[in-house]
Design a protein around this motif. Structure first.
Motif, PDB file in Angstrom:
ATOM      1  N   THR A   1      -5.333   3.438  -9.311  1.00  0.00           N
ATOM      2  CA  THR A   1      -4.145   2.663  -8.975  1.00  0.00           C
ATOM      3  C   THR A   1      -2.925   3.565  -8.819  1.00  0.00           C
ATOM      4  O   THR A   1      -2.952   4.744  -9.187  1.00  0.00           O
TER       5      THR A   1
ATOM      6  N   LEU B   1       1.487   3.375  -9.338  1.00  0.00           N
ATOM      7  CA  LEU B   1       2.730   2.683  -9.664  1.00  0.00           C
ATOM      8  C   LEU B   1       3.763   3.094  -8.618  1.00  0.00           C
ATOM      9  O   LEU B   1       3.877   4.282  -8.294  1.00  0.00           O
TER      10      LEU B   1
ATOM     11  N   ARG C   1       0.754  -5.835  -7.341  1.00  0.00           N
ATOM     12  CA  ARG C   1       1.068  -6.755  -8.426  1.00  0.00           C
ATOM     13  C   ARG C   1       2.423  -6.378  -8.998  1.00  0.00           C
ATOM     14  O   ARG C   1       2.631  -5.239  -9.432  1.00  0.00           O
TER      15      ARG C   1
ATOM     16  N   LEU D   1       5.032  -6.040 -11.720  1.00  0.00           N
ATOM     17  CA  LEU D   1       4.856  -5.904 -13.171  1.00  0.00           C
ATOM     18  C   LEU D   1       5.979  -6.604 -13.925  1.00  0.00           C
ATOM     19  O   LEU D   1       7.131  -6.607 -13.502  1.00  0.00           O
TER      20      LEU D   1
ATOM     21  N   GLU E   1       3.758  -4.828 -19.803  1.00  0.00           N
ATOM     22  CA  GLU E   1       3.148  -3.949 -18.809  1.00  0.00           C
ATOM     23  C   GLU E   1       4.228  -3.230 -17.996  1.00  0.00           C
ATOM     24  O   GLU E   1       4.120  -2.041 -17.721  1.00  0.00           O
ATOM     25  N   ARG E   2       5.303  -3.941 -17.660  1.00  0.00           N
ATOM     26  CA  ARG E   2       6.406  -3.314 -16.938  1.00  0.00           C
ATOM     27  C   ARG E   2       7.087  -2.264 -17.803  1.00  0.00           C
ATOM     28  O   ARG E   2       7.406  -1.170 -17.340  1.00  0.00           O
TER      29      ARG E   2
ATOM     30  N   ALA F   1       4.995   0.843 -17.962  1.00  0.00           N
ATOM     31  CA  ALA F   1       5.041   1.547 -16.682  1.00  0.00           C
ATOM     32  C   ALA F   1       6.392   2.234 -16.500  1.00  0.00           C
ATOM     33  O   ALA F   1       6.461   3.379 -16.039  1.00  0.00           O
ATOM     34  N   TRP F   2       7.480   1.552 -16.862  1.00  0.00           N
ATOM     35  CA  TRP F   2       8.825   2.119 -16.723  1.00  0.00           C
ATOM     36  C   TRP F   2       8.948   3.404 -17.535  1.00  0.00           C
ATOM     37  O   TRP F   2       9.491   4.406 -17.066  1.00  0.00           O
TER      38      TRP F   2
ATOM     39  N   ARG G   1      12.323  -3.436  -9.263  1.00  0.00           N
ATOM     40  CA  ARG G   1      10.949  -3.937  -9.201  1.00  0.00           C
ATOM     41  C   ARG G   1       9.947  -2.788  -9.313  1.00  0.00           C
ATOM     42  O   ARG G   1      10.104  -1.755  -8.666  1.00  0.00           O
TER      43      ARG G   1
ATOM     44  N   PHE H   1       5.713  -2.114  -9.083  1.00  0.00           N
ATOM     45  CA  PHE H   1       4.443  -2.668  -8.642  1.00  0.00           C
ATOM     46  C   PHE H   1       3.299  -1.743  -9.008  1.00  0.00           C
ATOM     47  O   PHE H   1       3.470  -0.521  -8.986  1.00  0.00           O
ATOM     48  N   ARG H   2       2.171  -2.340  -9.312  1.00  0.00           N
ATOM     49  CA  ARG H   2       0.923  -1.603  -9.425  1.00  0.00           C
ATOM     50  C   ARG H   2       0.113  -1.933  -8.183  1.00  0.00           C
ATOM     51  O   ARG H   2      -0.078  -3.099  -7.855  1.00  0.00           O
TER      52      ARG H   2
ATOM     53  N   GLU I   1      -3.420  -1.791  -6.548  1.00  0.00           N
ATOM     54  CA  GLU I   1      -4.818  -1.704  -6.980  1.00  0.00           C
ATOM     55  C   GLU I   1      -5.740  -1.795  -5.777  1.00  0.00           C
ATOM     56  O   GLU I   1      -5.496  -2.610  -4.870  1.00  0.00           O
TER      57      GLU I   1
END
Length: 155
Positions: free
Chosen positions: A75, A77, A115, A117, A121-122, A125-126, A148, A150-151, A153
């Motif tokens: 994936t 980010l 997706r 986030l 989960e966000r 990722a951040w 925003r 996004f992942r 996939e």
């Protein structure tokens, strides 16, 4: 190389860079990509990068955008920072309207589903994205909107 990266991080965190970069950086990335036969992008020398092709939410036409990314296994980010400008970048709206897209990364093309986030989960990722490129914090501080994430996939 590390010294150049530090300078670029400082420069990219400035409001002046936010005004100039959106009209210059993507054009340079696309030109280098085209001239190299799809093998290189200018941005990849500083950050992992990809080309994201979305479907325009108004036009229905393919829209290709060079983006920094954080590869995580299969994936990616991606960050809708828009260089710290007040509006969300168009590609994020395109993904919200139609999450199916195509990624070109290191000469490999992959169909993906995006997706947006949220929540823990966000936040996770951040944190990872800030480790990769600290100027994202300056971008977020300049804008009232939540940037925003996004992942992407594989489909």
């Amino acid at each position: 190389m590390r010294a150049l990266e530090n300078v670029m991080q400082k420069v990219s965190a400035t409001p002046t860079f936010a005004r100039i970069a959106p009209s210059v950086v993507p054009r340079l990335d696309k030109a280098v990509h085209r001239l190299s036969g799809g093998k290189f992008m200018l941005s990849q020398w500083m950050l992992p990068s990809l080309f994201l092709t979305t479907t325009g939410r108004r036009s229905g036409e393919p829209r290709t955008t060079p983006l920094a990314c954080l590869p995580e296994g299969e994936t990616f980010l991606v960050v809708g920072s828009n260089f710290g400008r007040t509006s969300h970048p168009a590609w994020t709206g395109n993904l919200l309207a139609d999450p199916d897209a195509v990624v070109e990364h290191r000469g490999r093309t992959t169909s993906v589903r995006a997706r947006l986030l949220a929540g823990d989960e966000r936040a996770e990722a951040w944190t990872a994205l800030l480790r990769m490129w600290p100027p994202y914090a300056a971008y977020q501080a300049r804008v009232e909107r939540e940037i925003r994430l996004f992942r992407l996939e594989p489909r």
